[in-house]
Design a protein around this motif. Structure first.
Motif, PDB file in Angstrom:
ATOM      1  N   LYS A 272     -13.650  -7.241  -2.569  1.00 53.98           N
ATOM      2  CA  LYS A 272     -14.839  -7.876  -1.774  1.00 53.98           C
ATOM      3  C   LYS A 272     -13.725  -8.570  -0.522  1.00 53.98           C
ATOM      4  O   LYS A 272     -14.697  -9.091   0.035  1.00 53.98           O
ATOM      5  CB  LYS A 272     -14.833  -9.616  -2.584  1.00 53.98           C
ATOM      6  CG  LYS A 272     -15.645  -8.649  -3.752  1.00 53.98           C
ATOM      7  CD  LYS A 272     -15.763 -10.133  -5.139  1.00 53.98           C
ATOM      8  CE  LYS A 272     -16.264  -9.649  -5.949  1.00 53.98           C
ATOM      9  NZ  LYS A 272     -15.604  -9.348  -7.649  1.00 53.98           N
ATOM     10  N   GLN A 273     -12.793  -7.361  -0.376  1.00 57.28           N
ATOM     11  CA  GLN A 273     -11.639  -8.807   0.471  1.00 57.28           C
ATOM     12  C   GLN A 273     -12.381  -7.352   2.360  1.00 57.28           C
ATOM     13  O   GLN A 273     -12.536  -6.408   1.798  1.00 57.28           O
ATOM     14  CB  GLN A 273     -10.634  -8.650   0.773  1.00 57.28           C
ATOM     15  CG  GLN A 273     -10.325  -9.711  -0.327  1.00 57.28           C
ATOM     16  CD  GLN A 273      -9.153 -10.696  -0.229  1.00 57.28           C
ATOM     17  OE1 GLN A 273      -7.580  -9.617  -1.452  1.00 57.28           O
ATOM     18  NE2 GLN A 273      -8.262 -11.329  -0.040  1.00 57.28           N
ATOM     19  N   THR A 274     -11.671  -8.386   3.228  1.00 58.94           N
ATOM     20  CA  THR A 274     -11.337  -6.940   4.020  1.00 58.94           C
ATOM     21  C   THR A 274     -10.018  -6.135   3.727  1.00 58.94           C
ATOM     22  O   THR A 274      -9.388  -6.440   3.956  1.00 58.94           O
ATOM     23  CB  THR A 274     -11.476  -7.780   5.480  1.00 58.94           C
ATOM     24  OG1 THR A 274     -12.482  -8.821   5.554  1.00 58.94           O
ATOM     25  CG2 THR A 274     -11.188  -6.596   7.200  1.00 58.94           C
ATOM     26  N   ALA A 275     -10.682  -4.307   4.264  1.00 60.17           N
ATOM     27  CA  ALA A 275      -9.918  -3.604   3.671  1.00 60.17           C
ATOM     28  C   ALA A 275      -8.569  -3.903   5.159  1.00 60.17           C
ATOM     29  O   ALA A 275      -7.592  -3.605   4.370  1.00 60.17           O
ATOM     30  CB  ALA A 275     -10.825  -2.569   3.876  1.00 60.17           C
ATOM     31  N   CYS A 276      -8.824  -4.041   6.071  1.00 60.35           N
ATOM     32  CA  CYS A 276      -8.092  -3.690   7.578  1.00 60.35           C
ATOM     33  C   CYS A 276      -6.455  -3.727   7.088  1.00 60.35           C
ATOM     34  O   CYS A 276      -5.737  -3.137   6.815  1.00 60.35           O
ATOM     35  CB  CYS A 276      -8.311  -3.723   8.241  1.00 60.35           C
ATOM     36  SG  CYS A 276      -7.753  -3.222   9.985  1.00 60.35           S
ATOM     37  N   PRO A 277      -6.258  -5.617   6.352  1.00 62.54           N
ATOM     38  CA  PRO A 277      -5.135  -6.275   6.594  1.00 62.54           C
ATOM     39  C   PRO A 277      -4.218  -5.727   5.034  1.00 62.54           C
ATOM     40  O   PRO A 277      -3.515  -5.067   5.240  1.00 62.54           O
ATOM     41  CB  PRO A 277      -5.511  -7.793   6.564  1.00 62.54           C
ATOM     42  CG  PRO A 277      -6.879  -7.309   6.330  1.00 62.54           C
ATOM     43  CD  PRO A 277      -7.334  -6.607   6.684  1.00 62.54           C
ATOM     44  N   ILE A 278      -5.242  -5.329   4.691  1.00 66.83           N
ATOM     45  CA  ILE A 278      -4.712  -5.001   2.921  1.00 66.83           C
ATOM     46  C   ILE A 278      -4.462  -2.908   2.955  1.00 66.83           C
ATOM     47  O   ILE A 278      -3.111  -3.434   2.596  1.00 66.83           O
ATOM     48  CB  ILE A 278      -5.824  -4.622   1.834  1.00 66.83           C
ATOM     49  CG1 ILE A 278      -6.021  -6.255   1.509  1.00 66.83           C
ATOM     50  CG2 ILE A 278      -5.246  -4.087   0.866  1.00 66.83           C
ATOM     51  CD1 ILE A 278      -7.042  -6.194   1.131  1.00 66.83           C
TER      52      ILE A 278
END
Ligand code: F6R
Length: 613
Positions: free
Chosen positions: A10-16
């Motif tokens: 559900k979160q933005t993938a890039c920073p993860i």
């Protein structure tokens, strides 16, 4: 070696993804990249150099897709460059792939694909994978939900070698498929979605619940579900495993480098290794492996097989097993063992030591032993790693994640565990007097305290490191177990300080290497075995009289005036002394590397887990 990260949720993938790649930096790499699905299109951003360079790529901050894959590459096929960095896409930009491992038949596949009109933009073996997926996808006339999975499955059937891959497709923007063969890959179940990585420490921040994939097992994920399939694409349930590692164990916790932290963690790591396996007045408890007296009595030969530092731990393991169990033991380097046609049968027990549990040569040696009918026992630090899944028995060191490339706490934990294992076997076989075993157990239980004395030598060791950090050649000498430690000390120094060093059995000096001893050369001696002291001192005197500088690690009362530096450690049973005497040598390598301003945790050309042969 290469690292893999992925996220779908559900979160933005890039920073993860970038966070995960940063956590995997310790594996060693030369380029990095990510791909995410942005408005139903695959967006790839990659470059040569550090993960932090990715943040300079224009537009990376604007990526807001919630499905993404990422990779750190350690060059094998093709130089480190932007083109060769992962992810790679097929020609139509429908599929994106990151891959760890080596595709052995990539030339053949490349020719096949070229003949079918595909073009290649990189020199990598990986680029054949997305194109093969595209090839099979376009040949499949059924347009059902499983078409994507079928294409990935068909492509993996064409691959020879090892792989862990993540696949994205713009035609299935809410899905990700992952699969592995002989290359590590784990899936963590987080609170906002699924996190994928080649290594557990990269995910400890998000979860401790993991699915550990088997060879040719496919996982198909969307943001809130995961399905597992075997190689015939039959769906099955999969158990989730809770990994007890503490998230902070994978952080520096105030230390300048992971290596220093891990050196200082050795008392705790050894306590964890001992755990509840060893208690005074009781038989050792290895209920997790249940080796019977009936089986053990048939064993007439033990092989210990491993690489690098783990092999050095095996050398001390040999002493334990031969002394206590009276069974002959041979220690082999895995890459040599595989090709020397060793004599193995059902009366041979083969022990494999691997911190990571993913070392390609060690795994190949294990498979060889199995094929010849021997039972196999793995000593590993990583729960569910490949080696533990291949072997008949597994015992874990429980040393906690080891992040620095140079192994420290894993080595001492391996030695401790092999000691306890030898006592356990000796109790079953009744091959050693119980009083001797009881005394040894006491000594093992005292190790965490005694290793504190070895750690307290830090300042003295640091001074000596300052003195010799500019040297070009260093010698390590010792006899018996001290020689095994000399080998390990020399390896540590080479790895992180880039100083050439040699380790010799002291008695061998006169047979050649003494010709290299001249004024100013540093000779590091380990001197802990009372029975060998006099002979060892004679060897040291011989090098001093030829002008050598001496650094001595000892548990004896030696006069400081005779030697340049004497580092005093505690006495223990000679079988256990490597655990105490290796510590000043780990510190010496560390401080020399710092003096030279090198990257201690990520030495050049090295990787934490060597997943290719
Ligand atoms: C040295 C070092 C290597 C490893 C070797 C085996 O500091 O870390 O020599 O010991 O590559 O690795 P594992 O134990 O993961 O099989």
């Amino acid at each position: 070696m290469c690292g893999i990260v992925g996220y779908i949720g559900k979160q933005t993938a890039c920073p993860i993804l970038i966070n995960g790649l940063t956590a995997l930096e310790y594996r060693g790499y030369d380029s990095a990249g990510i791909a995410s699905i942005e408005n139903n299109k695959i967006c790839v951003m990659k470059d040569k150099g550090r993960v932090s360079n990715l943040n300079n790529i224009k537009g990376i901050n604007k990526l807001d897709g919630t499905v993404g894959i990422a990779h750190t590459r350690w060059a094998t096929h093709g130089k480190p460059s932007k083109e060769n960095a992962h992810p790679h896409m097929d020609n139509s930009e429908t599929f994106a792939v990151v891959h760890n491992g080596i595709i052995e038949n990539y030339n053949e596949l490349r020719n096949f694909l070229t003949d079918n009109g595909y073009k290649f933009l990189s020199q990598t073996d990986t680029e054949v994978i997305p194109n093969l997926i595209h090839y099979h996808f376009s040949k499949d006339s059924y347009a059902d939900d499983n078409k994507f999975l079928r294409a990935v499955n068909q492509a993996t059937k064409d691959l020879k070698g090892s792989f862990a891959i993540e696949v994205l497709s713009n035609l299935y923007p809410d899905k990700m498929i992952v699969v592995r063969k002989d290359s590590p890959l784990v899936i963590g179940k987080g609170t906002t979605g699924y996190h994928i990585a080649s290594d557990i420490p990269a995910l400890l921040e998000y979860t401790r619940d993991f699915y550990l994939l088997n060879d040719y097992e496919f996982a198909v994920m969307d943001k809130d579900s995961i399905k597992f399939y075997n190689e015939n694409l039959v769906e099955h349930e999969k158990e989730i495993k809770n990994i007890e590692w503490d998230a902070s164990a994978a952080e520096k916790n105030g230390y300048e480098d992971y290596m220093l932290k891990e050196i200082f963690e050795q008392p705790i790591a050894i306590r964890e290794t001992i755990g509840s396996r060893l208690k005074l007045g009781e038989h050792c408890d290895f209920s997790d492996i249940e080796i019977s007296k009936e089986y053990l009595s048939t064993i007439n030969k033990i092989f210990i097989v491993a690489c690098g530092t783990a092999m050095h731990a095996g050398l001390t393991g040999k002493k334990f097993l031969e002394n206590l169990c009276k069974i002959p033991v041979e220690v082999d380097i895995a890459s040599e063992f595989r090709y020397r046609n060793p004599i193995i049968n059902e009366k041979t027990l083969c022990i494999f030591i691997s911190q990571s549990g993913e070392t390609a040569d060690t795994i190949a040696a294990l498979k060889l032993c199995k094929s010849k009918g021997a039972k196999t026992l793995a000593v590993s630090n990583v729960i569910g790693s490949s080696i533990t899944r291949e072997s008949d028995y597994t015992i874990y060191t429980h040393a906690g994640p080891e992040i620095a490339v140079a192994s420290t706490k894993a080595y001492t934990s391996q030695v401790v565990l092999l000691g306890i294992l030898a006592i356990y076997f000796a109790e079953i076989l009744e091959s050693t007097d119980s009083k001797v075993l009881e005394d040894l157990k006491k000594d093992i239980l005292d190790l965490p305290k005694k290793i504190e004395t070895s750690l307290a030598t830090t300042d003295e060791v640091k001074k000596f490191a300052k003195k010799i950090h500019k040297e070009k050649d260093v010698f390590f000498i010792g006899r018996g177990s001290d020689y095994n430690v000399a080998l390990e000390g020399s390896l540590k120094l080479k790895e992180i300080s880039y100083i050439h060093s040699e380790a010799y059995a002291s008695g061998e000096l006169k047979h050649g290497p003494i010709a290299l001893i001249e004024k100013g050369i540093t000779v590091i001696s380990i001197l802990t075995d009372e029975n060998l002291i006099e002979k060892s001192i004679s060897n040291i005197v011989e090098v001093i009289s030829r002008g050598a500088k001496t650094f001595i690690v000892t548990n004896q009362n030696l006069s400081n005036s005779d030697f340049d530096t004497v580092i005093k450690i505690e006495k223990t049973n000679p079988l256990l002394s490597p655990i105490l005497s290796v510590v000043p040598l780990q510190l010496l390598a560390y401080f020399i590397s710092k003096e030279k301003g090198l990257d201690v945790d990520k030495p050049r050309n090295l990787a934490k887990s060597v997943t290719v042969e």
